[in-house]
Design a protein around this motif. Structure first.
Motif, short mmCIF file in Angstrom:
data_model
loop_
_atom_site.label_atom_id
_atom_site.label_comp_id
_atom_site.label_asym_id
_atom_site.label_seq_id
_atom_site.Cartn_x
_atom_site.Cartn_y
_atom_site.Cartn_z
N ALA A 36 31.45 11.47 -46.66
CA ALA A 36 30.46 10.39 -46.59
C ALA A 36 30.99 9.23 -45.76
O ALA A 36 30.23 8.58 -45.02
CB ALA A 36 30.09 9.91 -48.00
N ALA A 37 32.29 8.98 -45.86
CA ALA A 37 32.90 7.92 -45.05
C ALA A 37 32.80 8.25 -43.57
O ALA A 37 32.46 7.38 -42.75
CB ALA A 37 34.36 7.73 -45.45
N ALA A 38 33.07 9.50 -43.21
CA ALA A 38 32.98 9.91 -41.81
C ALA A 38 31.56 9.73 -41.30
O ALA A 38 31.35 9.25 -40.17
CB ALA A 38 33.42 11.37 -41.66
N ALA A 39 30.57 10.10 -42.11
CA ALA A 39 29.17 9.94 -41.70
C ALA A 39 28.83 8.47 -41.49
O ALA A 39 28.15 8.10 -40.53
CB ALA A 39 28.25 10.55 -42.75
N ALA A 40 29.31 7.60 -42.40
CA ALA A 40 29.03 6.17 -42.28
C ALA A 40 29.69 5.58 -41.03
O ALA A 40 29.09 4.73 -40.35
CB ALA A 40 29.54 5.44 -43.53
N ILE A 41 30.90 6.03 -40.74
CA ILE A 41 31.59 5.53 -39.55
C ILE A 41 30.84 5.93 -38.29
O ILE A 41 30.58 5.09 -37.40
CB ILE A 41 33.04 6.06 -39.51
N LEU A 42 30.48 7.19 -38.18
CA LEU A 42 29.78 7.65 -36.98
C LEU A 42 28.42 6.97 -36.85
O LEU A 42 28.00 6.61 -35.73
CB LEU A 42 29.62 9.17 -37.02
N HIS A 43 27.73 6.78 -37.97
CA HIS A 43 26.44 6.07 -37.92
C HIS A 43 26.63 4.65 -37.40
O HIS A 43 25.85 4.16 -36.56
CB HIS A 43 25.81 6.05 -39.31
N GLY A 44 27.67 3.97 -37.88
CA GLY A 44 27.94 2.61 -37.43
C GLY A 44 28.28 2.53 -35.96
O GLY A 44 27.83 1.62 -35.24
N VAL A 45 29.06 3.49 -35.48
CA VAL A 45 29.42 3.52 -34.06
C VAL A 45 28.18 3.74 -33.21
O VAL A 45 27.93 3.03 -32.22
CB VAL A 45 30.48 4.60 -33.78
N LEU A 46 27.38 4.73 -33.58
CA LEU A 46 26.19 5.05 -32.79
C LEU A 46 25.16 3.92 -32.85
O LEU A 46 24.37 3.74 -31.91
CB LEU A 46 25.57 6.36 -33.29
N ALA A 47 25.18 3.14 -33.94
CA ALA A 47 24.28 1.99 -34.05
C ALA A 47 24.82 0.77 -33.33
O ALA A 47 24.15 -0.27 -33.26
CB ALA A 47 24.04 1.66 -35.52
N GLY A 48 26.04 0.87 -32.80
CA GLY A 48 26.62 -0.23 -32.04
C GLY A 48 27.12 -1.39 -32.87
O GLY A 48 27.22 -2.52 -32.39
N ARG A 49 27.52 -1.13 -34.13
CA ARG A 49 27.97 -2.22 -34.99
C ARG A 49 29.42 -2.59 -34.70
O ARG A 49 30.27 -1.71 -34.59
CB ARG A 49 27.83 -1.80 -36.46
#
Length: 287
Positions: free
Chosen positions: A215-228
């Motif tokens: 779940a942490a990996a998914a959250a990290i990738l989501h944040g990167v792709l969202a440009g956070r």
């Protein structure tokens, strides 16, 4: 993609998730056996590559970056993820290992950024993802060297973010702040007081609410792709992030009150050990 500290936890979860998405990944770690297990779990074929690299060695990281780019071109994402910790009162910390924590947790972020940034700039863009911690937002009792390294990683990364924006760079830098993620970091930590290890690892793995590595990996990738710019991972990290933003230093006292029973036991055991040994805690330390 490049991932340091791939042998367990978030590094392993990122590797597996990216591999399942069909992405070629370059993995590194100093723990060869653990890293090769990650490669095996990826069922890699020729799209997963492993190199033994010490992120605290600037020359080694520079050579590694050149090697990766020479084989596959500039990576789209670089995850400077390697990290270690120690659990001890500030006066009981092992000085040599405290310095090792700084060289891995901060040095690895600096060396990875400096090694790969020119290649990403030359390619016109990409993302550098540096792992700090929720304890890079709020200090942690019994982990002063770790917290210091994570605050420093955050400060360094936020400075580079500003520089990249000022330069109009196509490269983005993201800072990850995981809360309690159920990785092996508690089990792998250095414990100055041996009896504390079982207490901490049992609490971390079984009693403490937290996030699974996947779940942490998914959250990290989501944040990167969202440009956070800042990516807190887990409810606890998001709460700490919000508290620090809204309350600044005022959040320290209530958090200390809530966590006193846990950290009091950890730090009390360390103090007791020093007393039983007939020594003044920290008297043999050089700093």
């Amino acid at each position: 993609m490049v991932i340091t500290g791939c042998g367990a936890g978030m590094g392993r979860a990122l590797a597996r998730r990216l591999h399942r998405a069909g992405v070629e990944v370059y993995l590194s770690d100093v723990d060869v056996a653990a890293a090769l297990e990650t490669v095996r779990l990826c069922d890699a074929g020729d799209r997963v590559h492993f190199d033994e690299v010490d992120v605290s060695d600037a020359d080694a990281m520079s050579a590694y970056a050149d090697s990766v780019v020479g084989r596959s071109g500039a990576p789209a994402m670089v995850f400077n993820n390697a990290g270690i910790t120690m659990v001890a009162g500030v006066l009981e910390e092992d000085d040599e290992y405290a310095r090792r924590i700084m060289s891995v947790n901060l040095g690895g972020v600096v060396n990875g950024t400096v090694a790969f940034l020119p290649h990403l700039e030359a390619a016109g863009g990409g993302s550098i993802v540096n792992t700090s911690s929720a304890f890079g937002l709020l200090g942690s009792p019994a982990q002063s060297a770790y917290s210091a390294s994570k605050f420093a990683a955050r400060g360094y990364s936020e400075t580079v973010q500003q520089q990249l924006r000022a330069d109009g760079s196509g490269v983005r830098l993201h800072v990850v702040h995981p809360g309690a993620v159920h990785t092996e970091i508690a089990a792998r930590a250095l414990y100055v007081t041996p009896g504390v290890r079982d207490y901490v690892t049992r609490g971390f793995n079984h009693r403490l609410p937290g996030t699974r590595p996947e779940a942490a990996a998914a959250a990290i990738l989501h944040g990167v792709l969202a440009g956070r710019d800042r990516i807190p991972v887990g409810f606890d990290a998001r709460a700490i992030d919000l508290g620090v933003r809204l309350l600044a230093g005022a959040v320290q006292r209530p958090v200390a009150t809530l966590t006193r029973p846990v950290f009091g036991r950890i730090l009390g055991a360390a103090a007791l050990r020093g007393t039983q040994a007939g020594a003044v805690p920290g008297a043999s330390r050089s700093r």
